[in-house]
Design a protein around this motif. Sequence first.
Motif, PDB file in Angstrom:
ATOM      1  N   VAL A   1      30.646  40.824   0.941  1.00  0.00           N
ATOM      2  CA  VAL A   1      29.891  41.744   0.097  1.00  0.00           C
ATOM      3  C   VAL A   1      30.007  41.347  -1.371  1.00  0.00           C
ATOM      4  O   VAL A   1      29.033  41.459  -2.133  1.00  0.00           O
ATOM      5  N   ARG A   2      31.150  40.821  -1.789  1.00  0.00           N
ATOM      6  CA  ARG A   2      31.281  40.358  -3.174  1.00  0.00           C
ATOM      7  C   ARG A   2      30.366  39.165  -3.431  1.00  0.00           C
ATOM      8  O   ARG A   2      29.745  39.056  -4.506  1.00  0.00           O
ATOM      9  N   GLU A   3      30.263  38.284  -2.455  1.00  0.00           N
ATOM     10  CA  GLU A   3      29.355  37.136  -2.607  1.00  0.00           C
ATOM     11  C   GLU A   3      27.912  37.608  -2.705  1.00  0.00           C
ATOM     12  O   GLU A   3      27.129  37.082  -3.514  1.00  0.00           O
ATOM     13  N   ARG A   4      27.558  38.600  -1.908  1.00  0.00           N
ATOM     14  CA  ARG A   4      26.179  39.110  -1.915  1.00  0.00           C
ATOM     15  C   ARG A   4      25.878  39.830  -3.232  1.00  0.00           C
ATOM     16  O   ARG A   4      24.782  39.690  -3.790  1.00  0.00           O
ATOM     17  N   ILE A   5      26.829  40.615  -3.733  1.00  0.00           N
ATOM     18  CA  ILE A   5      26.656  41.293  -5.024  1.00  0.00           C
ATOM     19  C   ILE A   5      26.541  40.263  -6.149  1.00  0.00           C
ATOM     20  O   ILE A   5      25.686  40.382  -7.039  1.00  0.00           O
ATOM     21  N   ALA A   6      27.389  39.244  -6.093  1.00  0.00           N
ATOM     22  CA  ALA A   6      27.349  38.204  -7.121  1.00  0.00           C
ATOM     23  C   ALA A   6      25.994  37.503  -7.151  1.00  0.00           C
ATOM     24  O   ALA A   6      25.422  37.255  -8.216  1.00  0.00           O
ATOM     25  N   ALA A   7      25.466  37.181  -5.958  1.00  0.00           N
ATOM     26  CA  ALA A   7      24.152  36.538  -5.890  1.00  0.00           C
ATOM     27  C   ALA A   7      23.071  37.458  -6.435  1.00  0.00           C
ATOM     28  O   ALA A   7      22.136  37.000  -7.116  1.00  0.00           O
ATOM     29  N   ARG A   8      23.190  38.750  -6.165  1.00  0.00           N
ATOM     30  CA  ARG A   8      22.202  39.722  -6.642  1.00  0.00           C
ATOM     31  C   ARG A   8      22.140  39.752  -8.162  1.00  0.00           C
ATOM     32  O   ARG A   8      21.067  39.900  -8.757  1.00  0.00           O
TER      33      ARG A   8
ATOM     34  N   GLY B   1      23.560  46.359 -18.732  1.00  0.00           N
ATOM     35  CA  GLY B   1      24.993  46.107 -18.710  1.00  0.00           C
ATOM     36  C   GLY B   1      25.359  44.697 -18.313  1.00  0.00           C
ATOM     37  O   GLY B   1      26.246  44.082 -18.914  1.00  0.00           O
ATOM     38  N   VAL B   2      24.696  44.160 -17.298  1.00  0.00           N
ATOM     39  CA  VAL B   2      25.042  42.820 -16.827  1.00  0.00           C
ATOM     40  C   VAL B   2      24.715  41.775 -17.883  1.00  0.00           C
ATOM     41  O   VAL B   2      25.456  40.798 -18.070  1.00  0.00           O
ATOM     42  N   ASP B   3      23.628  41.984 -18.621  1.00  0.00           N
ATOM     43  CA  ASP B   3      23.300  41.068 -19.715  1.00  0.00           C
ATOM     44  C   ASP B   3      24.398  41.090 -20.772  1.00  0.00           C
ATOM     45  O   ASP B   3      24.813  40.035 -21.280  1.00  0.00           O
TER      46      ASP B   3
ATOM     47  N   GLY C   1      28.352  58.728   1.538  1.00  0.00           N
ATOM     48  CA  GLY C   1      29.364  59.077   2.526  1.00  0.00           C
ATOM     49  C   GLY C   1      30.215  57.908   2.981  1.00  0.00           C
ATOM     50  O   GLY C   1      31.269  58.111   3.577  1.00  0.00           O
ATOM     51  N   LEU C   2      29.778  56.680   2.699  1.00  0.00           N
ATOM     52  CA  LEU C   2      30.548  55.506   3.123  1.00  0.00           C
ATOM     53  C   LEU C   2      31.496  55.001   2.037  1.00  0.00           C
ATOM     54  O   LEU C   2      32.438  54.277   2.324  1.00  0.00           O
ATOM     55  N   ARG C   3      31.240  55.345   0.765  1.00  0.00           N
ATOM     56  CA  ARG C   3      32.131  55.061  -0.349  1.00  0.00           C
ATOM     57  C   ARG C   3      32.284  53.574  -0.636  1.00  0.00           C
ATOM     58  O   ARG C   3      33.193  52.911  -0.144  1.00  0.00           O
ATOM     59  N   ILE C   4      31.391  53.062  -1.446  1.00  0.00           N
ATOM     60  CA  ILE C   4      31.558  51.692  -1.948  1.00  0.00           C
ATOM     61  C   ILE C   4      30.872  51.571  -3.310  1.00  0.00           C
ATOM     62  O   ILE C   4      29.740  51.996  -3.500  1.00  0.00           O
ATOM     63  N   GLY C   5      31.622  51.020  -4.246  1.00  0.00           N
ATOM     64  CA  GLY C   5      31.101  50.714  -5.569  1.00  0.00           C
ATOM     65  C   GLY C   5      31.748  49.427  -6.036  1.00  0.00           C
ATOM     66  O   GLY C   5      32.606  48.857  -5.349  1.00  0.00           O
ATOM     67  N   TYR C   6      31.351  48.950  -7.222  1.00  0.00           N
ATOM     68  CA  TYR C   6      31.910  47.678  -7.675  1.00  0.00           C
ATOM     69  C   TYR C   6      31.865  47.566  -9.192  1.00  0.00           C
ATOM     70  O   TYR C   6      31.119  48.281  -9.883  1.00  0.00           O
ATOM     71  N   ALA C   7      32.701  46.660  -9.683  1.00  0.00           N
ATOM     72  CA  ALA C   7      32.687  46.284 -11.089  1.00  0.00           C
ATOM     73  C   ALA C   7      32.334  44.818 -11.204  1.00  0.00           C
ATOM     74  O   ALA C   7      32.698  44.001 -10.346  1.00  0.00           O
ATOM     75  N   ILE C   8      31.608  44.512 -12.263  1.00  0.00           N
ATOM     76  CA  ILE C   8      31.392  43.125 -12.667  1.00  0.00           C
ATOM     77  C   ILE C   8      32.179  42.961 -13.964  1.00  0.00           C
ATOM     78  O   ILE C   8      31.961  43.693 -14.933  1.00  0.00           O
TER      79      ILE C   8
ATOM     80  N   SER D   1      21.866  47.064   2.657  1.00  0.00           N
ATOM     81  CA  SER D   1      21.086  47.760   1.628  1.00  0.00           C
ATOM     82  C   SER D   1      20.545  46.781   0.592  1.00  0.00           C
ATOM     83  O   SER D   1      19.406  46.906   0.142  1.00  0.00           O
ATOM     84  N   LEU D   2      21.371  45.804   0.207  1.00  0.00           N
ATOM     85  CA  LEU D   2      20.890  44.791  -0.731  1.00  0.00           C
ATOM     86  C   LEU D   2      19.759  43.975  -0.115  1.00  0.00           C
ATOM     87  O   LEU D   2      18.843  43.528  -0.820  1.00  0.00           O
ATOM     88  N   ASP D   3      19.806  43.787   1.206  1.00  0.00           N
ATOM     89  CA  ASP D   3      18.732  43.063   1.895  1.00  0.00           C
ATOM     90  C   ASP D   3      17.456  43.897   2.001  1.00  0.00           C
ATOM     91  O   ASP D   3      16.388  43.365   2.307  1.00  0.00           O
ATOM     92  N   ALA D   4      17.565  45.202   1.788  1.00  0.00           N
ATOM     93  CA  ALA D   4      16.412  46.108   1.936  1.00  0.00           C
ATOM     94  C   ALA D   4      15.994  46.726   0.613  1.00  0.00           C
ATOM     95  O   ALA D   4      15.454  47.825   0.576  1.00  0.00           O
ATOM     96  N   GLU D   5      16.237  46.024  -0.481  1.00  0.00           N
ATOM     97  CA  GLU D   5      15.997  46.620  -1.794  1.00  0.00           C
ATOM     98  C   GLU D   5      14.542  47.003  -2.034  1.00  0.00           C
ATOM     99  O   GLU D   5      14.269  47.960  -2.748  1.00  0.00           O
ATOM    100  N   ALA D   6      13.612  46.286  -1.441  1.00  0.00           N
ATOM    101  CA  ALA D   6      12.201  46.640  -1.645  1.00  0.00           C
ATOM    102  C   ALA D   6      11.924  48.043  -1.113  1.00  0.00           C
ATOM    103  O   ALA D   6      11.270  48.858  -1.784  1.00  0.00           O
TER     104      ALA D   6
END
Length: 350
Positions: free
Chosen positions: A61-68, A197-199, A221-228, A257-262
């Motif tokens: 998931v970190r790799e997928r977030i990083a690519a995003r 923020g990412v910029d 309900g699944l509880r996931i967040g992240y920091a860059i 969810s990242l794969d279904a962003e559209a």
Amino acid sequence: MVQQRADVERLPAYVQGKSLPDAVKLSSNENPYPPLDSVLVATQQRLASFHLYPDMGAVAVRERIAARHGVRPEEVAVGSGSVEVAAQLITASAGEGDEVIFAWRSFEAYPILVQVAGATAVPVPLTADERHDLDAMAAAVTPRTRLVFICTPNNPTGTVVHTDELERFLAAVPKDVLVVIDEAYVHFDTDPESADGVDFFRRHENVAVLHTFSKAYGLAGLRIGYAIASERVAANLRRVAVPFGVSDLAQTAAIASLDAEAELNARVERIVAERERVLAALRANGWKPIDSLGNFVWLRTGDRTAEIDAALREHGVVVRAFAGDGLRMTIGDPEMNDRFLAAITGITAL
């Protein structure tokens, strides 16, 4: 008697958005729509393995977030919701005698998390138009300041920080102070002048960014967040994180969810359209809400907060009341929003 930390026993409890039987719940900034089919299928396929520990490093998931976001996986840290990652940031940065600055009113967990870490909370009042007072926040920085939180869009007011404002703020803040841009509601922000923020992270080593899958992605309900954050900061977040704190189901759902962003973006557009409809209806009824760029609307109701909150509950509508300050109403689906508007129509506007 067993000894406990006295400061912990004085902590205010974090208040979850309330609900009532047969009432419309608009108190928790939840996504009103159910999980996407593709996300459900992905998580259902993992159900048979939840007797096993998840990947503690959350590598996939970190790799997928990083690519995003066009960053490196080493610059991503995850936790059980962005609030837990905020706690990691505070724990890794501040302790007894250190200070953490944030706007107020802003996310109500900030002062609680700061106190839990043993640090000192430094709230800085919002401006008259409910925005971050960045000049006052910069002036509040002392040699003891370790961390500054900037919530944009701000919870509960919905206001944002603009690019030029954040540039000036960062120029005024010492480079050894970590500035955390909390973008939990960024997907609902349609203001082209808003800070990215990412910029800013890419251009400033002392900037970290908080994101969550709870709001736009609907994974509350699944509880996931992240920091860059910089590689050093992100590594420290992983050091202080609760081991195995993000479940395999949450990691799987985040990737799906990242794969279904559209599809998810189409839902966000519906929520934004409903937000504008609710704002227009409130104004037509005599209320004066400020523009919101989150998935919620804020009414500054002051001393009438409890009275108006009670009146809404009598009509089967539950919002988030901040005693003496105001009411925050989450944007639901059209039917939920219609019930809120019907309920508030009979209440005299301020």
